[in-house]
Design a protein around this motif. Structure first.
Motif, PDB file in Angstrom:
ATOM      1  N   UNK A  30     -14.083   5.179  11.774  1.00 36.82           N
ATOM      2  CA  UNK A  30     -14.387   3.767  11.538  1.00 36.82           C
ATOM      3  C   UNK A  30     -15.295   3.252  12.641  1.00 36.82           C
ATOM      4  N   UNK A  31     -16.428   2.686  12.246  1.00 36.80           N
ATOM      5  CA  UNK A  31     -17.387   2.103  13.180  1.00 36.80           C
ATOM      6  C   UNK A  31     -17.342   0.588  12.999  1.00 36.80           C
ATOM      7  N   UNK A  32     -16.750  -0.148  13.938  1.00 34.99           N
ATOM      8  CA  UNK A  32     -16.608  -1.591  13.755  1.00 34.99           C
ATOM      9  C   UNK A  32     -17.934  -2.337  13.833  1.00 34.99           C
ATOM     10  N   UNK A  33     -18.093  -3.304  12.955  1.00 36.52           N
ATOM     11  CA  UNK A  33     -19.262  -4.183  12.924  1.00 36.52           C
ATOM     12  C   UNK A  33     -18.739  -5.601  13.114  1.00 36.52           C
ATOM     13  N   UNK A  34     -19.128  -6.258  14.187  1.00 36.28           N
ATOM     14  CA  UNK A  34     -18.567  -7.565  14.537  1.00 36.28           C
ATOM     15  C   UNK A  34     -19.265  -8.680  13.761  1.00 36.28           C
ATOM     16  N   UNK A  35     -18.639  -9.096  12.665  1.00 35.43           N
ATOM     17  CA  UNK A  35     -19.214 -10.163  11.852  1.00 35.43           C
ATOM     18  C   UNK A  35     -19.275 -11.478  12.614  1.00 35.43           C
ATOM     19  N   UNK A  36     -18.333 -11.688  13.513  1.00 33.58           N
ATOM     20  CA  UNK A  36     -18.277 -12.957  14.241  1.00 33.58           C
ATOM     21  C   UNK A  36     -19.465 -13.137  15.174  1.00 33.58           C
ATOM     22  N   UNK A  37     -20.121 -12.032  15.517  1.00 31.99           N
ATOM     23  CA  UNK A  37     -21.297 -12.093  16.381  1.00 31.99           C
ATOM     24  C   UNK A  37     -22.596 -11.820  15.616  1.00 31.99           C
ATOM     25  N   UNK A 113     -13.130 -16.479  -4.525  1.00 33.05           N
ATOM     26  CA  UNK A 113     -13.439 -17.898  -4.358  1.00 33.05           C
ATOM     27  C   UNK A 113     -12.311 -18.647  -3.670  1.00 33.05           C
ATOM     28  N   UNK A 114     -11.093 -18.366  -4.065  1.00 29.41           N
ATOM     29  CA  UNK A 114      -9.936 -19.007  -3.430  1.00 29.41           C
ATOM     30  C   UNK A 114      -9.802 -18.580  -1.976  1.00 29.41           C
ATOM     31  N   UNK A 115     -10.026 -17.296  -1.712  1.00 29.04           N
ATOM     32  CA  UNK A 115      -9.946 -16.823  -0.328  1.00 29.04           C
ATOM     33  C   UNK A 115     -10.968 -17.550   0.544  1.00 29.04           C
ATOM     34  N   UNK A 116     -12.166 -17.770  -0.009  1.00 33.10           N
ATOM     35  CA  UNK A 116     -13.184 -18.498   0.747  1.00 33.10           C
ATOM     36  C   UNK A 116     -12.754 -19.946   0.988  1.00 33.10           C
ATOM     37  N   UNK A 117     -12.348 -20.612  -0.063  1.00 31.69           N
ATOM     38  CA  UNK A 117     -12.017 -22.037   0.068  1.00 31.69           C
ATOM     39  C   UNK A 117     -10.793 -22.285   0.942  1.00 31.69           C
ATOM     40  N   UNK A 118      -9.812 -21.406   0.856  1.00 33.78           N
ATOM     41  CA  UNK A 118      -8.539 -21.659   1.539  1.00 33.78           C
ATOM     42  C   UNK A 118      -8.398 -20.959   2.888  1.00 33.78           C
ATOM     43  N   UNK A 119      -9.338 -20.049   3.201  1.00 35.47           N
ATOM     44  CA  UNK A 119      -9.231 -19.339   4.481  1.00 35.47           C
ATOM     45  C   UNK A 119     -10.568 -19.156   5.179  1.00 35.47           C
ATOM     46  N   UNK A 120     -11.486 -18.459   4.546  1.00 33.84           N
ATOM     47  CA  UNK A 120     -12.686 -18.017   5.243  1.00 33.84           C
ATOM     48  C   UNK A 120     -13.672 -19.142   5.549  1.00 33.84           C
ATOM     49  N   UNK A 121     -13.703 -20.178   4.711  1.00 36.03           N
ATOM     50  CA  UNK A 121     -14.630 -21.285   4.975  1.00 36.03           C
ATOM     51  C   UNK A 121     -14.376 -21.889   6.355  1.00 36.03           C
ATOM     52  N   UNK A 122     -13.107 -22.011   6.707  1.00 32.84           N
ATOM     53  CA  UNK A 122     -12.758 -22.584   8.008  1.00 32.84           C
ATOM     54  C   UNK A 122     -13.176 -21.679   9.162  1.00 32.84           C
ATOM     55  N   UNK A 123     -13.172 -20.376   8.913  1.00 22.04           N
ATOM     56  CA  UNK A 123     -13.601 -19.429   9.946  1.00 22.04           C
ATOM     57  C   UNK A 123     -15.054 -19.658  10.339  1.00 22.04           C
ATOM     58  N   UNK A 124     -15.844 -20.109   9.361  1.00 24.38           N
ATOM     59  CA  UNK A 124     -17.272 -20.258   9.587  1.00 24.38           C
ATOM     60  C   UNK A 124     -17.680 -21.726   9.729  1.00 24.38           C
ATOM     61  N   UNK A 125     -16.705 -22.548  10.107  1.00 25.14           N
ATOM     62  CA  UNK A 125     -16.999 -23.934  10.425  1.00 25.14           C
ATOM     63  C   UNK A 125     -17.082 -24.872   9.238  1.00 25.14           C
ATOM     64  N   UNK A 126     -16.704 -24.400   8.060  1.00 22.93           N
ATOM     65  CA  UNK A 126     -16.734 -25.242   6.875  1.00 22.93           C
ATOM     66  C   UNK A 126     -15.383 -25.882   6.612  1.00 22.93           C
ATOM     67  N   UNK A 127     -15.226 -26.413   5.423  1.00 23.71           N
ATOM     68  CA  UNK A 127     -13.946 -27.001   5.038  1.00 23.71           C
ATOM     69  C   UNK A 127     -13.681 -26.707   3.569  1.00 23.71           C
ATOM     70  N   UNK A 128     -12.439 -26.829   3.179  1.00 27.05           N
ATOM     71  CA  UNK A 128     -12.033 -26.522   1.817  1.00 27.05           C
ATOM     72  C   UNK A 128     -12.554 -27.555   0.837  1.00 27.05           C
TER      73      UNK A 128
END
Length: 210
Positions: A30-37, A113-128
């Motif tokens: 496994x070669x990690x790719x840092x999405x956060x950066x 779509x639900x995963x984005x709205x309820x979890x991942x959007x907040x990770x990237x500075x958005x909102x539900x």
């Protein structure tokens, strides 16, 4: 040369590939790719994955991206080891392709779509978007009612043998359960199926991250 999997440790699409590698007993690095950066958008990454998305694999020089395509490749190349996940009989293959299409058309758009709205959007500075989340949940509920009918007639989505089509459901379904959205347990046939696929040793090995 061991197969290399480039991805993010908890990425749903990366985990989709990882569970199949485990199911087929295929060693991998496994070669990690840092999405956060933003590593997935760097030129050295997009040279291999032009869309700047994870995962991709390097299998002795074969570069392949798109998680479901990778899974099909792994299941076909290593057909003789681990769990058979791709049928060879024409009828069984047709039923598998039907089930795989069901996942991409009648499940993934709603769970992702639900995963984005309820979890991942907040990770990237958005909102539900509450209205969109409500609509997606209603649509998913209707789709899973049909799943419950299908799974009342057979053990898995393509028949009575597990296939890639079943495993493809695991990553996003687990995300939703992890944030408290359970659309599975109220439907007995879906609940039985989900318990079966989500308790497999292959998924237990990777579900928390690679």
């Amino acid at each position: 040369m061991v197969l290399k999997l480039y991805g993010f440790t908890t990425s749903t699409c990366t985990l989709r590939v990882a569970v199949v590698l485990k199911e087929k007993n295929v060693p991998f690095e496994f070669i990690p790719v840092d999405l956060t950066k933003g590593a997935h958008k760097a030129p050295e990454f997009t040279a291999y994955q032009p869309f700047g998305q994870v995962p991709y694999i390097d299998d002795n020089g074969l570069i392949l991206y798109e998680s479901r395509a990778i899974c099909r490749y792994i299941a076909a190349k290593y057909a003789s080891q681990g769990t058979p996940l791709l049928p060879t009989d024409p009828t069984a293959t047709a039923l598998f392709e039907q089930a795989a299409s069901t996942e991409t058309s009648n499940y993934d758009p709603f769970v992702s779509g639900l995963a984005w709205e309820l979890k991942f959007a907040m990770w990237f500075g958005g909102k539900t978007d509450e209205a969109r989340a409500k609509l997606l949940q209603s649509q998913l509920s209707a789709k899973l009612d049909v799943y419950n009918v299908i799974l009342g007639k057979q053990k898995y989505l393509a028949g009575n043998d597990i296939t890639l089509a079943d495993l493809f459901h695991l990553p996003y379904g687990s995300v939703l359960l992890g944030i408290g959205l359970d659309e599975f347990s109220s439907r007995p046939n879906v609940a039985r199926w989900w318990k079966d696929i989500s308790s497999r040793a292959s998924w237990e090995a990777v579900k928390g991250g690679i």
